[in-house]
Design a protein around this motif. Structure first.
Motif, PDB file in Angstrom:
ATOM      1  N   VAL A 406      -4.831  -3.781   0.313  1.00 52.54           N
ATOM      2  CA  VAL A 406      -5.781  -2.693  -0.182  1.00 52.54           C
ATOM      3  C   VAL A 406      -5.155  -1.196  -0.157  1.00 52.54           C
ATOM      4  O   VAL A 406      -6.132  -0.348  -0.394  1.00 52.54           O
ATOM      5  CB  VAL A 406      -6.976  -2.619   0.883  1.00 52.54           C
ATOM      6  CG1 VAL A 406      -7.597  -3.943   1.083  1.00 52.54           C
ATOM      7  CG2 VAL A 406      -6.216  -2.473   2.365  1.00 52.54           C
ATOM      8  N   ALA A 407      -3.934  -1.170   0.027  1.00 51.77           N
ATOM      9  CA  ALA A 407      -3.219   0.157  -0.120  1.00 51.77           C
ATOM     10  C   ALA A 407      -1.948  -0.099  -0.767  1.00 51.77           C
ATOM     11  O   ALA A 407      -1.431  -0.979  -0.732  1.00 51.77           O
ATOM     12  CB  ALA A 407      -2.938   0.658   1.362  1.00 51.77           C
ATOM     13  N   ASP A 408      -1.607   1.311  -1.379  1.00 47.12           N
ATOM     14  CA  ASP A 408      -0.206   1.082  -2.098  1.00 47.12           C
ATOM     15  C   ASP A 408       0.961   1.259  -1.109  1.00 47.12           C
ATOM     16  O   ASP A 408       0.613   1.716  -0.100  1.00 47.12           O
ATOM     17  CB  ASP A 408      -0.226   2.299  -3.169  1.00 47.12           C
ATOM     18  CG  ASP A 408      -1.181   2.219  -4.245  1.00 47.12           C
ATOM     19  OD1 ASP A 408      -1.257   1.128  -4.602  1.00 47.12           O
ATOM     20  OD2 ASP A 408      -1.755   3.195  -4.632  1.00 47.12           O
ATOM     21  N   HIS A 409       1.876   0.689  -1.571  1.00 43.15           N
ATOM     22  CA  HIS A 409       3.215   0.930  -0.903  1.00 43.15           C
ATOM     23  C   HIS A 409       3.364   0.063   0.466  1.00 43.15           C
ATOM     24  O   HIS A 409       3.917   0.496   1.314  1.00 43.15           O
ATOM     25  CB  HIS A 409       3.604   2.307  -0.564  1.00 43.15           C
ATOM     26  CG  HIS A 409       3.717   3.207  -2.055  1.00 43.15           C
ATOM     27  ND1 HIS A 409       4.398   2.857  -2.891  1.00 43.15           N
ATOM     28  CD2 HIS A 409       2.843   4.224  -2.216  1.00 43.15           C
ATOM     29  CE1 HIS A 409       4.064   3.755  -3.855  1.00 43.15           C
ATOM     30  NE2 HIS A 409       3.205   4.637  -3.310  1.00 43.15           N
ATOM     31  N   GLN A 410       2.561  -1.181   0.618  1.00 43.77           N
ATOM     32  CA  GLN A 410       2.507  -1.756   1.673  1.00 43.77           C
ATOM     33  C   GLN A 410       3.999  -2.677   1.623  1.00 43.77           C
ATOM     34  O   GLN A 410       4.177  -3.380   0.950  1.00 43.77           O
ATOM     35  CB  GLN A 410       1.270  -2.938   1.870  1.00 43.77           C
ATOM     36  CG  GLN A 410       0.093  -2.272   2.227  1.00 43.77           C
ATOM     37  CD  GLN A 410      -0.984  -3.080   2.492  1.00 43.77           C
ATOM     38  OE1 GLN A 410      -2.138  -2.947   1.851  1.00 43.77           O
ATOM     39  NE2 GLN A 410      -0.856  -4.114   3.337  1.00 43.77           N
ATOM     40  N   ASP A 411       4.605  -2.509   2.803  1.00 44.45           N
ATOM     41  CA  ASP A 411       5.703  -3.590   2.978  1.00 44.45           C
ATOM     42  C   ASP A 411       5.620  -4.636   4.045  1.00 44.45           C
ATOM     43  O   ASP A 411       6.624  -5.336   4.575  1.00 44.45           O
ATOM     44  CB  ASP A 411       7.131  -2.632   3.387  1.00 44.45           C
ATOM     45  CG  ASP A 411       6.912  -1.857   4.530  1.00 44.45           C
ATOM     46  OD1 ASP A 411       5.830  -1.803   5.101  1.00 44.45           O
ATOM     47  OD2 ASP A 411       7.714  -0.916   4.697  1.00 44.45           O
ATOM     48  N   PRO A 444       8.749  -6.035  -0.415  1.00 39.74           N
ATOM     49  CA  PRO A 444       9.101  -4.762  -1.327  1.00 39.74           C
ATOM     50  C   PRO A 444       7.727  -4.076  -1.434  1.00 39.74           C
ATOM     51  O   PRO A 444       6.612  -4.683  -1.146  1.00 39.74           O
ATOM     52  CB  PRO A 444       9.375  -5.382  -2.692  1.00 39.74           C
ATOM     53  CG  PRO A 444       8.620  -6.848  -2.586  1.00 39.74           C
ATOM     54  CD  PRO A 444       8.905  -7.391  -1.003  1.00 39.74           C
ATOM     55  N   PRO A 445       7.748  -2.625  -1.401  1.00 39.32           N
ATOM     56  CA  PRO A 445       6.570  -1.957  -1.490  1.00 39.32           C
ATOM     57  C   PRO A 445       5.579  -2.708  -2.498  1.00 39.32           C
ATOM     58  O   PRO A 445       5.850  -2.483  -3.751  1.00 39.32           O
ATOM     59  CB  PRO A 445       6.742  -0.616  -1.742  1.00 39.32           C
ATOM     60  CG  PRO A 445       8.463  -0.560  -1.392  1.00 39.32           C
ATOM     61  CD  PRO A 445       8.778  -1.820  -1.543  1.00 39.32           C
ATOM     62  N   LEU A 446       4.344  -3.069  -2.086  1.00 38.49           N
ATOM     63  CA  LEU A 446       3.401  -3.683  -2.724  1.00 38.49           C
ATOM     64  C   LEU A 446       2.474  -2.656  -3.138  1.00 38.49           C
ATOM     65  O   LEU A 446       1.930  -1.708  -2.506  1.00 38.49           O
ATOM     66  CB  LEU A 446       2.599  -4.708  -2.021  1.00 38.49           C
ATOM     67  CG  LEU A 446       3.823  -5.951  -1.655  1.00 38.49           C
ATOM     68  CD1 LEU A 446       2.826  -7.060  -0.785  1.00 38.49           C
ATOM     69  CD2 LEU A 446       4.142  -6.655  -2.746  1.00 38.49           C
ATOM     70  N   ALA A 447       1.894  -2.904  -4.475  1.00 40.26           N
ATOM     71  CA  ALA A 447       0.824  -2.058  -5.133  1.00 40.26           C
ATOM     72  C   ALA A 447      -0.559  -2.475  -4.512  1.00 40.26           C
ATOM     73  O   ALA A 447      -0.687  -3.826  -4.014  1.00 40.26           O
ATOM     74  CB  ALA A 447       0.813  -2.195  -6.265  1.00 40.26           C
ATOM     75  N   ALA A 448      -1.566  -1.785  -4.313  1.00 44.80           N
ATOM     76  CA  ALA A 448      -2.745  -2.094  -3.860  1.00 44.80           C
ATOM     77  C   ALA A 448      -3.329  -3.283  -4.822  1.00 44.80           C
ATOM     78  O   ALA A 448      -2.946  -3.287  -6.338  1.00 44.80           O
ATOM     79  CB  ALA A 448      -3.952  -0.870  -3.964  1.00 44.80           C
TER      80      ALA A 448
END
Length: 506
Positions: A406-411, A444-448
């Motif tokens: 639900v949020a950008d840049h989730q690792d 890796p940083p995930l997009a929403a």
């Protein structure tokens, strides 16, 4: 030793298959077929189990524990003589006592490995089942299988040998109630639907009778407070249980009570018992109707046979109410020992000591789901439980569902697994309870909106395993060991040490 064990709420029992393959209930040290599920801690190094514990506990209730099965799987610490215990460790002491009785009766040595089928209510969820496994391990028992009590009863009644029949098992024990619909086919019996109530059983009738007797005594002996005598209310509750049993074979009996030098005889009959317990019987029938409705949703529209299990099902009002509601007279054959006998039959089967029997398949007792954030909620605070594996699905069960970040840049992604806590499945968090919690890290940083796949697995014993996977990176999280409300490895070692220092006697 190959045993069947019924770890009951109010009474427990152990059985083993004889040379002829028939189950034999093994008597305890007192020669009785069942042992009260009561533990009294006489000191930090000595515990009583059974009738002696119940007697000692009446005089010293602060050091006694009963009905502990209702607490299985809960984070519930008990302290006796400055030593901490849990429902699992208390249950382990009961199991140790049963095993001691079995060794003595069978002439087995102290070093002989004990393997057993241990029964659990059909509606027990992941936490209660894992807690039962832990109790058995603490008692030094190798668990062959956790067997649902209605399935064990079906083995006792022999209904699994009649292909084409549909059987309703009505199990009213001392502290719990469950009911199950079984469909028998050529390849064995399958549980179609199951339901129950962990806070409903014969103990509730006992409490109603005891309250009635105490009120009657107070009315007949004004000026005497029966609660001024600590032992008297406990004596009345023990009397209440005996009265309930008597009225299964008699229509009435006088109940003599004596307190503070005043003797009062209270008349009591079956009609009074039926009035006191009418709403309790109705509660069981409401659950029966619910399980029949669930079975009808799977195409099972007619029940051919009803069997009664549990000592409290001996009350004539139970059979009469079932016959009036379902139009079928239920069968009643040794209901007190139906479960433990069935457990012994299954244990012998698993150990290869009996001729091959048809397999019996069970179902998921409660729905399992994942806690999710509601991305459509403007406040960003709403959460819900999305059920992935549904109640009454055949076991073993596996299901996979995809969720999104639900949020950008989730690792990292936290995965919380919840189990249905109420009578019916619900998406509301308050109607569920958390059973597993873990975090999928190193992403890796995930997009929403990135997908995370979650697979839930429920094995034949009703125990849960979870896998969470990020399809892009291939990172995987396995959740199996930690279940909320069940003691962890370190606590298990501590409890094992405490139990090892205790002498258990009856």
């Amino acid at each position: 030793m190959i045993l069947g064990i019924d770890l009951g709420t109010t009474f427990s029992a152990v059985a083993a298959a004889g040379a002829d393959g028939q189950p034999e209930v093994l008597p305890n040290l007192l020669g009785e077929p069942a042992t009260p599920s009561v533990v009294y801690f006489a000191s930090a190094t000595e515990a009583l189990v059974g009738a002696a514990a119940r007697t000692a506990g009446a005089a010293d209730p602060d050091n006694a524990v009963a009905l502990v099965k209702r607490r299985m799987g809960e984070d519930f610490e008990l302290l006796f003589h400055d030593v901490a215990h849990t429902p699992e460790s208390v249950s382990a002491l009961i199991l140790r006592s049963l095993v001691q009785d079995a060794r003595r009766h069978l002439g087995a040595g102290a070093g002989e490995v004990v393997r057993a089928v241990v029964t659990v209510p059909a509606y027990f969820g992941a936490r209660e089942r894992e807690a039962t496994f832990q109790a058995a391990r603490l008692a030094g028992i190798e668990v062959l299988e956790l067997l649902s009590e209605p399935v064990a009863a079906a083995l006792h009644y022999g209904v699994t040998a009649r292909p084409g029949s549909v059987v309703l098992v009505y199990d009213l024990g001392g502290g719990t109630f469950d009911t199950t619909v079984l469909r028998v086919g050529r390849d064995g019996a399958q549980v179609v639907a199951t339901d129950g109530d962990s806070r409903l059983g014969g103990a509730d009738w006992d409490e109603r009778i005891a309250d009635f007797l105490l009120e009657s005594f107070t009315t007949a002996a004004p000026g005497i407070d029966p609660y001024d005598d600590d032992a008297f209310p406990h004596e009345v509750r023990a009397t209440a249980e005996a009265v309930k049993k008597d009225l299964s074979v008699r229509t009435g009996r006088p109940v003599p009570l004596c307190c503070a030098g005043r003797r009062v005889t209270v008349p009591f009959d079956r009609a009074a018992l039926e009035r006191l317990g009418a709403d309790l019987v109705e509660r069981t029938l409401a659950i029966v109707e619910r399980v029949l409705s669930a079975a009808a949703g799977k195409g099972v529209l007619r029940v051919h046979e009803v069997v009664l299990v549990g000592g409290s099902s001996r009350m004539p009002a139970v059979a009469a109410a079932i016959e009036a509601r379902l139009g079928r007279r239920p069968r009643l054959v040794d209901p007190d020992h139906a479960v433990v006998r069935g457990a012994a039959i299954r244990a012998a089967e698993l150990a290869g000591r009996a001729r091959a029997r048809r397999a019996t398949r069970s179902v998921v007792p409660r729905s399992f789901g994942i806690l999710v954030e509601d991305s459509h909620d403007p406040s960003g605070t709403r959460q819900a439980v999305v059920h992935v594996v549904h109640r009454n699905a055949p076991l073993p069960a596996t299901a996979t569902a995809a969720f999104c970040t639900v949020a950008d840049h989730q690792d990292a992604v936290r995965v919380q697994v919840y189990e249905q806590a109420g009578e019916l499945p619900s998406a509301e968090v308050a109607d569920n309870r958390r059973v597993l919690d873990g975090e999928l890290t190193g992403l890796p940083p995930l997009a929403a909106g990135s997908r995370v796949e979650v697979t839930l697995r429920v094995d034949e014993d009703g125990l849960l395993g979870v896998t969470a996977k990020d399809p892009e990176s291939g990172r995987v999280l396995e959740l199996e060991a930690y279940i909320d409300g069940v003691v962890d490895a370190e606590s298990t070692r501590r409890l094992a040490g405490s139990l090892g220092a205790l002498t258990v006697r009856q």
